[in-house]
Enzyme design. Structure first.
Site, PDB file in Angstrom:
ATOM      1  N   LYS A 186      43.121  32.793  51.602  1.00  0.00           N
ATOM      2  CA  LYS A 186      42.782  31.990  50.433  1.00  0.00           C
ATOM      3  C   LYS A 186      43.894  30.992  50.153  1.00  0.00           C
ATOM      4  CE  LYS A 186      41.198  32.451  45.634  1.00  0.00           C
ATOM      5  NZ  LYS A 186      40.947  33.387  44.521  1.00  0.00           N
ATOM      6  N   GLU A 224      34.535  39.848  48.545  1.00  0.00           N
ATOM      7  CA  GLU A 224      35.990  39.675  48.468  1.00  0.00           C
ATOM      8  C   GLU A 224      36.702  41.014  48.251  1.00  0.00           C
ATOM      9  OE1 GLU A 224      39.216  37.398  45.519  1.00  0.00           O
ATOM     10  OE2 GLU A 224      37.102  37.587  44.945  1.00  0.00           O
ATOM     11  N   CYS A 243      36.319  33.450  46.353  1.00  0.00           N
ATOM     12  CA  CYS A 243      36.205  33.423  44.896  1.00  0.00           C
ATOM     13  C   CYS A 243      36.037  31.993  44.378  1.00  0.00           C
ATOM     14  CB  CYS A 243      37.415  34.125  44.280  1.00  0.00           C
ATOM     15  SG  CYS A 243      37.301  34.400  42.499  1.00  0.00           S
TER      16      CYS A 243
END
Length: 546
Positions: free
Chosen positions: A366, A302, A419
């Site tokens: 995301k 990430e 994440c």
């Protein structure tokens, strides 16, 4: 010698059972201390410790304390709420203290928030546990069936914790079994909330042995042990008979740079960082003696770049100079674009697919952002007060609309999860065709070498079991891994190591596990059954035990 001493009876010594039952009747600070300690002890069931049998002490202590609540209904419920809050507070302080480590990365800026992370956040999460014990106390009886009341209350509260205010299902009790590959297989049938239900139900049963004359208590405890043993045996059988092959033509490499968080976003070192990534990615290994020439898909973690990729033309040139023609790069990267309607930030936390020429082929953003990490609730108001999120991006990040599949040349259709998006049960699969792999890019460097990265890894691994899909996980400081659809680790790199993880991509299971299709229905059925059984003694449908 006192002539009356011979006529004074010695104080009878209490048995262990009597002491424990008396403990349940304790009030005031003793009750709070026992509840807090029982919750804190239960945290040892979570990774990296994985000592799930300690819950056979924690949950019985909770039963004993709830048994000891007396008085009018309102007083009993208030006492139950207090017991639950202190239990939850102990559990969350002991299992989530590491969140405060993120605030020490820039201690001069965020250090003052440490009490909020270490104390106030667990205190807030404990409200859900308090709600769970109140629900349990409403159904409480002297019957052995009261363990179903506890399972109903705590499981329902944990489900709410995973959904209210965007949800935070971290360390729900079912993850106690995530360190046991055999017991983990139960997640394929009932999901992690189902595992939570059975963890509470089965591991609370030792409390039944403490009530004198309780009929069937030994049988109930024995049955719980048999169920646990049966689950382990079934899990071992499933592992033995589930042999998965590999996706043809896929040669994976996951790069783990182990870059400290205070160096990761150093813009003045941007080229040094990228060149280090590329150098590390090209190294030969026993699996791939020719280095990148043997690889088809390279995965970076990430937010790999401390810059906006499109604004630095030299970056694409460096990538193109390094990558062989047959390699596709999948990387996390901060993206700059027009914010969606209703959002203000032009920054997105994204996964990007690059070809060997450094060109961006695919992008996904995301969706589930981290509160206080990537955005502030009431962003504009709190920024005016001088607060900022940990990423220190003015205005925070904008989120993608919905989870979208990612097309990566050389891979099956992928579900891209940035994440902690992977910790949400039932929300890791995009609509449409079923993906063939879970792709999790994360940066756990915020939390150093604490239990946090181990817990995150365990939760990601359990998603693979629930969905019957392989998992490819790239983490900046670890734990990076390739995992097959029943949770077996094909290859991995430990926390805090620099290197690469090489290996094939396992096939997905041909049939979606039961939990992947019906986890919500199964959970509703378990809660309804528990509610019915717990309520039976209250309406005279079952014999009360004295």
């Amino acid at each position: 010698m006192n002539p009356t001493a011979a006529f004074v009876s010695p104080r009878p010594r209490l048995t262990l059972r009597q002491r424990l039952l008396a403990l349940g009747l304790a009030g005031g600070w003793r009750r709070r201390l026992v509840a807090w300690g029982a919750g804190a002890l239960g945290s040892l069931a979570m990774p990296p410790f994985g000592l799930w049998p300690v819950l056979a002490l924690s949950f019985p202590a909770l039963v004993i304390l709830l048994d000891g609540t007396r008085g009018p209904p309102r007083q009993r419920l208030m006492a139950a709420a207090g017991i639950g809050w202190w239990f939850g507070f102990g559990y969350f302080v002991a299992s989530l203290w590491w969140i405060g480590d993120a605030l020490l990365v820039e201690a001069d800026v965020f250090g003052w928030l440490l009490p909020f992370a270490v104390i106030a956040m667990p205190a807030g999460l404990a409200l859900f546990t308090a709600l769970g014990t109140v629900m349990a106390r409403l159904l409480w009886s002297r019957s052995m069936l009261r363990v179903f009341a506890l399972a109903f209350g705590l499981t329902g509260a944990e489900w709410l914790r995973g959904h209210v205010l965007t949800g935070f299902p971290w360390n729900t009790y079912g993850y106690a079994f995530s360190e046991s590959l055999m017991l983990m297989q139960g997640a394929s049938v009932v999901g992690v909330y189902g595992l939570t239900f059975f963890a509470v139900l089965l591991l609370a049963t030792p409390a039944l042995l403490l009530r004198p004359g309780g009929r069937g208590a030994v049988a109930a405890a024995a049955l719980a042990a048999v169920v646990m043993a049966g689950a382990a045996a079934w899990g071992a059988h499933r592992l033995a008979v589930t042999q998965v092959g590999n996706v043809p033509g896929v040669a994976l490499r996951v790069m783990q740079p182990n870059l400290p968080q205070d160096k990761k976003f150093a813009y003045d070192r941007r080229r040094e960082i990228l060149l280090n990534y590329l150098k590390l990615s090209t190294r030969p290994s026993p699996a791939y003696p020719a280095g990148l020439n043997d690889v088809s898909v390279l995965v970076w973690p990430e937010s790999a770049f401390p810059f906006i990729y499109e604004r630095e033309p030299w970056a694409a040139a460096d990538v193109a100079e390094t990558l062989p023609a047959n390699v596709t790069l999948v990387t996390g990267a901060i993206r700059y674009d027009q914010p969606p309607e209703g959002q203000v930030s032009p920054f997105f936390n994204s996964i990007r697919v690059l070809d060997a020429h450094g060109r961006v082929l695919e992008t996904t953003d995301k969706v589930h952002l981290v509160p206080f990490g990537e955005y502030l609730p009431l962003q504009a108001t709190l920024e005016r007060l001088g607060l900022e999120q940990l990423t220190r991006v003015r205005g925070g990040f904008s989120s993608g609309g919905t989870l979208q599949p990612l097309r990566v040349p050389g891979l099956p259709l992928a579900s891209p999860l940035v994440c902690y998006e992977i910790i949400f049960p039932g929300k890791v699969i995009p609509s449409g065709p079923r993906p063939g792999v879970l792709l999790n890019l994360t940066n756990d460097a915020w939390f150093g070498k604490t239990p946090g990265p181990y817990q995150h890894f365990a939760q990601a691994r359990l998603r693979a079991v629930e969905e019957g899909l392989p998992l490819v996980r790239a983490a900046n400081t670890g734990i990076s891994a390739i995992i097959d659809p029943v949770g077996r680790i094909v290859a991995s790199l430990p926390l805090g190591d620099e290197g690469v993880v090489d290996g094939p991509l396992p096939n997905a299971l041909e049939t979606v596990p039961i939990a992947g299709r019906f986890a919500g229905t199964i959970l509703a059925g378990l809660l309804l059954a528990a509610l019915t059984l717990a309520a039976a003694p209250l309406c005279g449908c079952a014999t009360r035990l004295s």
